[in-house]
Design an enzyme around this catalytic site. Structure first.
Site, PDB file in Angstrom:
ATOM      1  N   GLY A  84     -13.712  25.064 -54.364  1.00 62.58           N
ATOM      2  CA  GLY A  84     -13.751  24.422 -53.175  1.00 62.58           C
ATOM      3  C   GLY A  84     -12.956  25.139 -52.035  1.00 62.58           C
ATOM      4  O   GLY A  84     -12.528  26.119 -52.501  1.00 62.58           O
ATOM      5  N   CYS A  85     -13.113  24.907 -50.818  1.00 57.56           N
ATOM      6  CA  CYS A  85     -12.719  25.464 -49.666  1.00 57.56           C
ATOM      7  C   CYS A  85     -11.231  25.271 -49.628  1.00 57.56           C
ATOM      8  O   CYS A  85     -10.137  26.143 -49.711  1.00 57.56           O
ATOM      9  CB  CYS A  85     -13.103  25.037 -48.333  1.00 57.56           C
ATOM     10  SG  CYS A  85     -13.318  23.497 -48.178  1.00 57.56           S
ATOM     11  N   TYR A  86     -10.483  24.091 -49.709  1.00 62.66           N
ATOM     12  CA  TYR A  86      -9.175  23.857 -49.824  1.00 62.66           C
ATOM     13  C   TYR A  86      -8.702  24.729 -51.003  1.00 62.66           C
ATOM     14  O   TYR A  86      -7.662  25.150 -51.081  1.00 62.66           O
ATOM     15  CB  TYR A  86      -8.803  22.413 -49.817  1.00 62.66           C
ATOM     16  CG  TYR A  86      -8.957  21.612 -48.740  1.00 62.66           C
ATOM     17  CD1 TYR A  86      -8.236  22.074 -47.493  1.00 62.66           C
ATOM     18  CD2 TYR A  86      -9.825  20.576 -48.525  1.00 62.66           C
ATOM     19  CE1 TYR A  86      -8.284  21.048 -46.265  1.00 62.66           C
ATOM     20  CE2 TYR A  86     -10.131  19.766 -47.188  1.00 62.66           C
ATOM     21  CZ  TYR A  86      -9.205  20.173 -45.969  1.00 62.66           C
ATOM     22  OH  TYR A  86      -9.272  19.418 -45.081  1.00 62.66           O
TER      23      TYR A  86
END
EC number: 1.2.1.38
Lengths: 344, 344, 344, 344
Positions: free
Chosen positions: A148-150
Site C-alpha cells: 500500500g501507499c502509506y
C-alpha cells in the site's frame, strides 16, 4: 519483450501503470480489461495517452490474459484473490496492486477487509513487494503483493531504525498525509473538488486497513511486535504522501542516526536520504519512483522524527509494481523508471 | 553528444530545461550559470534533480559557454540581447527563451519593452522558433527566438484558419488563461499562494507584451494585418495554458473546419487535433511537449471557437526550445521529448 | 419574522442558503426538506452549522411548508415546476433557484431541458429575479425565478452597454469561467478533486443551458435580439465566476464607457464598478453578495472588454435569492447580506 | 463605541482584523498605520473592503493612536515591544498579535527570537490571551499577548487532558499542519503558488518559535514541565490549522475522555467538542472564530489522539484578538464574531 496485461485499468493506479508501461522499453502491452468500459479506446478515456497507446479496454472474460508473461491487477480489493489463481495456475506471474495478498495472517485479513479470503493458499506463496526489504524473494516470486501507499512510506522511514535496534518498539507514531488520488477514481462526495480542496482532515483514526499491513512489516523488520499509532490524513494534493514518524530513542549511547540511514540505503536506486536538517517536499518526488527521507533529532532530545515522502501513485503503487516486475524478469531495476520528478 | 550550456538556470523555465536535458540521450550539459547562486549545487536548489545532475551553478563571467555547441538563455528579458552576441560571434548557436529577439520590428520592441534594443543587427538574423510554421528556417538558424507561452497556444490555434483564409481578420479574440508558473519564480506578493490560490482574474487588459508578438505571427500566417483582442488571465494551476479563440467565419460556402485542422497538423509530432465535440484539458498536456486543439462551431452559427491547450513550461517554453535544438542539430524532432503527460 | 422553508437543502446552494438565513435577523427557518436524508440533523451533515442551526431534514411529504411565508427551492431542475404550484395556490410565495421558471418561452425550455414543462401557466406569472433589472416586478411577485450563476455575471456586465445602445448586438462574446461548486454537490468523476484540481477546461461549447437564459435577458435589455457566443469553462476554484465579455463599439462618437457603468449602478447596493484600469479578482467577492465590474477599451480600439465577477453561490444563487426575498417582503435589500468578502 | 487603532494593517492578520472590526457593532475604527503605504486607501489595497471601509493607511508617526481605547499590533515580531509602551503609558490598552509578550521568560524569548527584548517590564504585566484559560486575567489586562496560531490549536487540544492529569507529561507529540497564510503576506519564493500548491512538507523540525510558547502553556496547565515534540507542516490551504496530538494515557482505571472534553468546554462559546468518532475538517471553521475538537483512543490502546482545528487567521489570530477585546471591554464575548464558517 515482456508481454503484459492489466486487469482494471480505469482507476488512477491503472492509468499510472499505463503511463509507465507505455514508455517502458522492454514491455509490450497486450491487454487491458474493464468490465464497464469494454470496447472503449483507452486514449479516449485518458487523452494524455493519445497517439501513444492504441489499446481498447476488453471484457475480462474475453481478454487473452493467459498469453501474458505477467498480469497487473489494478482492481478493488477482493478481485485478484478471485481471478489471479487461474492465471497463476497456468504460469502467468501476477502483481496485485490491491490488498488481497498483503497480510500473511488470513484471519486478520478477513477481519479488516470484512469478508472471507477465497485464496488463502496463495496468500502463503505471495511475496510482499517492498524491494528494499524483500528483493531476494521477489526475484522468484510467482505472485507479488504490491505494498500500500502509506505502508511504503512508513516502512521505508522506520526500517533503518528498527533493523539497527535503536528505538523503543512500543510507542511508534506514524502521522501520514496523503493526496486525494489515494482515494481512487470513484464518484464519491467526499472526494469532490469542492469538498477536498482548501481542506485538511484526519480520517480512519479508529482503525485504517493499512494499520495491520504496516504493523506486520515493522514487526518483521524489528524482529518483535511493535506498538504503532497510525493516523492518516487527507491533504489537498493530487499526488503525494508525507509520513512524519516519531520514535523514542532506546539508548543512552551516542548513535549517528544520519549514518544509519545513509548506510542502509546507499545502494538503493529509489531511496534518497537527504542531508541533515532537510525537509523533503512531496513535489520533489512528483511522478517519480523515488522515496526521499530526512531524519531529525529535535533539540537533541530523546525523540527521533523521520520525514518520508513518496508519490502515492508511483513508489506507492504503479512505479513500485513496475520495479517489482523488473526484478522478477531480471531487468535492470530502474528500467522504465528513470523519469525525473516534475517540478514545479 | 551536443554540448549544452544554460544561462540563468534558477527560474521555472531553467529548471524545466534541466529536467528535459538531463534525460535527453544526445545532450551533454556542460555549464549552467547564475549570478546570484554561483557555487551552489543545482540539486540542492532543486531536489527533484538529486542524484541525476551533478552540476553547480557557475558565475556567468567564468563559465566556459564558448565551448558549447548551443546555449539556452532562460533569463529575464534584456539579458540575451547583451550576452548572446559574444557567443554567436564565435559560432555558438543560441536559443533565447525570453523576448529579446521575438519581434522583428525593433521600434515596436523598444516601445513594448520600455528600453532600447542593443542588438538590432541580431534581431534581423533571428528565426522565430515556432517549428510548425518556421521549421525550415530553424534548421539553419544561428539564433532562435523561442516563442512566448501565450503566443504558442494562440498561434497554433488560429494558424490553420488563417492559412486557409476562412475567417475575418479584423475581429479575432484570444481569451487566454495561464497557470501561475507563467509569472516566473520571482518573489512577488501577487504570485503568493494565498493570493493566487482559489482566485481567478484577468490582467494586462490594456496591453500585454505578448500582444504584438501574437499579432506579428498571425499577420504572417494570414498574409495581412489582423485585428486582435487579447486578454490574459491568471488561473490557479501550476502549469498550463488554455486559449479560447473566437473568429467570425468569412464565407457562406460550406467548409469542413475540422478537416482543415486535421490536415494542417497531420504530420506534426506535437500538435494533436481532437475529435469533433472535444474539450481539451490542460492536464492532458501536463509536463508534455504537446498542444491539443479542438474546433467548434456553436449552434452552427457564424463564429468559430478554437480551444488550444499547452503546458506553458514545456511546449510554451523549455520543451519547444529543446524541439528547436533537435531541429537545429539534425536530431529526430521528438528526441528527449516523448514523456507522456502526467495524469492525474 | 418571515417564516421560511427550504426544499432540497443538501446541495451547495442549499447549505449556502442555510448559512445566510441562519444569520438573517428577520428570518425564522421553520422547515428544510430532503428526500434522502430525512431525520438527519442538518448540522451533522454540515458541521459548519453546528450549535447555530438545530433543524433536521424532513421528508418533503410531511414537512409543513404551507405554513411558510416563502419557500426556496434549492432542487435539481424539474422539481419546482411539480411541487411549487401547490404552495403557490395557498398563498405561499416561492423562489426557485433552479431553472424551471427562467425561460419565458416554454417551447424553448422544453427543448433545452429535454422534458415537457408541467406548469406553463406559472411560467407566465414568474418574475425573473435579477433585482438590478426587474426590481419593481419582484416586489409583488408570487413566484421568482432566481437567475443562473453565469447569467447573473454576464447580464450585469453587458446591461449598461445594451441599455445605452453603444455596442453592436450581433457579435457579443461571453467567455466565462466558473469554480467547481457550480457543478453541484453530486458524486461525479469529472468533479473529483483529482480531476478538477490543477486543471482548466472549457465545456458545453456546442450549447449550454444558460445560453438561452442569457440571450433572453440581453435581448430584453437591448430591446432587440442579440447574437451571443457563450463559452463556459471550469477553473480550479471552489467558488467564483469570472465573465470576460467582448463587444464591438457601434459608434464613432466619443463615449465615456466608464461613466455609463458608474451611472447605471450608482444606487445598486450589490454592484461595484471599479476604477478605470482595474482587474477584479474573484476572491474580492468570495462569500459576499457582490458583483464587481471593470470596463476596458484595449489599445483604444473598437472592442470593449468587460470583466465581471461574482461568487456563484452568493450573488449567483443563494445570496441573490435572499436579496429577492428582502425585496418581496419589504425589508431593506441588504438585510442579512452585509457580510464582507473573505480575503485571503 | 470603542475607538480602535491598528498598527501594521497590510498583512493577512491586519486585513482579517479589518474584516472583523468593520462589521463589529461596538467598534469605531479610527486609525490604521503602515510605514510603506501611508496615504493609500485601505480598500484600494484590499478591494474586498470597498464601499465598507473608508480609511487610509497613515504614517505611524502621525497617526493619533493615543486617542484610541485599544490598539492592535498586527506587526512583525519586535515592533510592539518598541512602540506599545508609549501607548500603554497614556492608558491605551494594547493587544499584540505578534510574539513580543508571549513568553514570560525574557531570556528564553531573547534566545528564540535572536534579539534583546527592549520592554521586559511589560512582559511581566502582559496577559497571555487564551480566553479559555486566562479569561479572568484578560478582563483587566492593559496588555494582551495574543497567542500564536499553532499554540492556540495545540493548547486547546491538550488542555482538558493536562488539567485532568490523565496523560503522561514527558512524551507529548503535536503534529501540526498549517495553511500558507500562516507564513504571512511577504514576498518569499517559498510561499509562491507554484512552490506551495500541490505540495506538502514539514519545516522547522529542529526548532520552531512556537515550541517554547506551547511548552509554556502546557506546563502551566499541567502544573509541571512537559516534554513536547512539535512538528509544523505546510499544507496547500489558504487558511486552516489541523493539529494532531498524541499523548500516552497514564492510568489503568477507566476514564471517559470524551466526557472530560465535553465538560471542560461546555460553556465555551468558541470551542466545539465533536461527537465520538468524528474527524473535524479545517473548512468547518473557515473564516469563523471556532475551534473544533475530537478525541480518539484508537484500538482501545494506551495512546490518545486529539484532533483540533482552527482558522489560523481567526481563532488563531484576528478573531481571538477581537474576542480578547470584547472581554477587556465588558462586551458579550461573541460580539462581532458570530459569522458562520464558509462552506464549501
Amino acid at each position: 519483450m515482456i508481454k503484459v496485461g492489466i486487469v482494471g485499468g480505469t482507476g488512477y493506479t491503472g492509468v499510472e501503470l499505463l503511463r509507465l508501461l507505455a514508455q517502458h522499453p522492454a514491455v509490450q502491452l497486450v491487454a487491458i480489461t474493464s468490465r464497464g468500459d469494454a470496447g472503449t479506446a483507452v486514449s479516449s478515456m485518458f487523452p494524455s495517452l493519445r497517439r501513444r497507446l492504441n489499446l481498447q479496454f476488453e471484457d475480462p472474460a474475453s481478454a487473452n490474459l493467459q498469453a501474458c508473461d505477467v498480469v497487473f491487477f489494478a482492481t478493488p480489493n477482493g478481485v485478484a484473490m478471485q481471478q489471479a489463481p487461474t492465471l497463476l495456475d497456468v504460469g502467468v506471474r501476477v502483481i496485485d496492486l490491491a490488498a488481497d495478498f498483503r497480510l500473511s495472517n488470513v484471519a486478520e485479513w478477513n477481519q479488516w477487509y470484512g469478508t472471507q479470503h477465497c485464496s488463502p493458499e496463495w496468500v502463503a506463496q505471495a511475496v510482499y513487494g517492498l524491494p528494499e526489504y524483500h528483493r531476494a524473494d521477489i526475484r522468484n516470486a510467482r505472485l507479488v503483493a504490491n505494498p500500500g501507499c502509506y505502508p511504503t512510506a512508513v516502512q521505508l522511514g522506520f526500517m533503518p531504525l528498527l533493523e539497527a535496534g535503536v528505538v523503543e518498539l512500543d510507542h511508534l507514531v506514524a502521522d501520514a498525509k496523503s493526496g486525494v488520488s489515494g482515494a481512487g477514481r470513484k464518484a464519491e462526495i467526499s472526494s469532490l473538488f469542492s469538498e477536498a480542496a482548501d481542506n485538511f482532515k484526519a480520517y480512519g483514526v479508529p482503525g485504517h486497513r493499512h494499520l495491520p499491513e504496516i504493523r506486520q512489516g515493522l514487526s518483521r523488520m524489528a524482529g518483535n511486535p511493535v506498538g504503532l499509532t497510525f493516523v492518516p490524513h487527507l491533504t489537498p494534493l493530487i499526488r503525494g504522501i508525507h509520513a512524519t514518524l516519531y520514535a523514542r530513542i532506546n539508548t543512552k549511547s551516542t548513535v549517528d542516526f544520519q549514518a544509519i540511514f545513509e548506510k542502509r540505503y546507499q545502494n538503493e536506486p529509489f531511496v534518497d536520504v537527504l542531508p541533515p536538517g532537510s525537509h523533503p517536499d512531496t513535489r520533489s518526488v512528483r511522478a517519480a519512483n523515488t522515496c526521499r527521507i530526512a531524519v531529525h533529532r529535535p533539540q537533541e532530545g530523546n525523540v527521533l522524527v523521520v520525514l518520508s515522502v513518496i508519490d502515492n501513485l508511483v513508489k506507492g503503487a504503479a512505479g513500485q509494481a513496475v520495479q517489482n516486475m523488473n526484478i522478477m524478469f531480471g531487468l535492470p531495476e530502474t528500467e522504465g523508471l528513470r523519469q525525473l520528478a516534475v517540478f514545479p
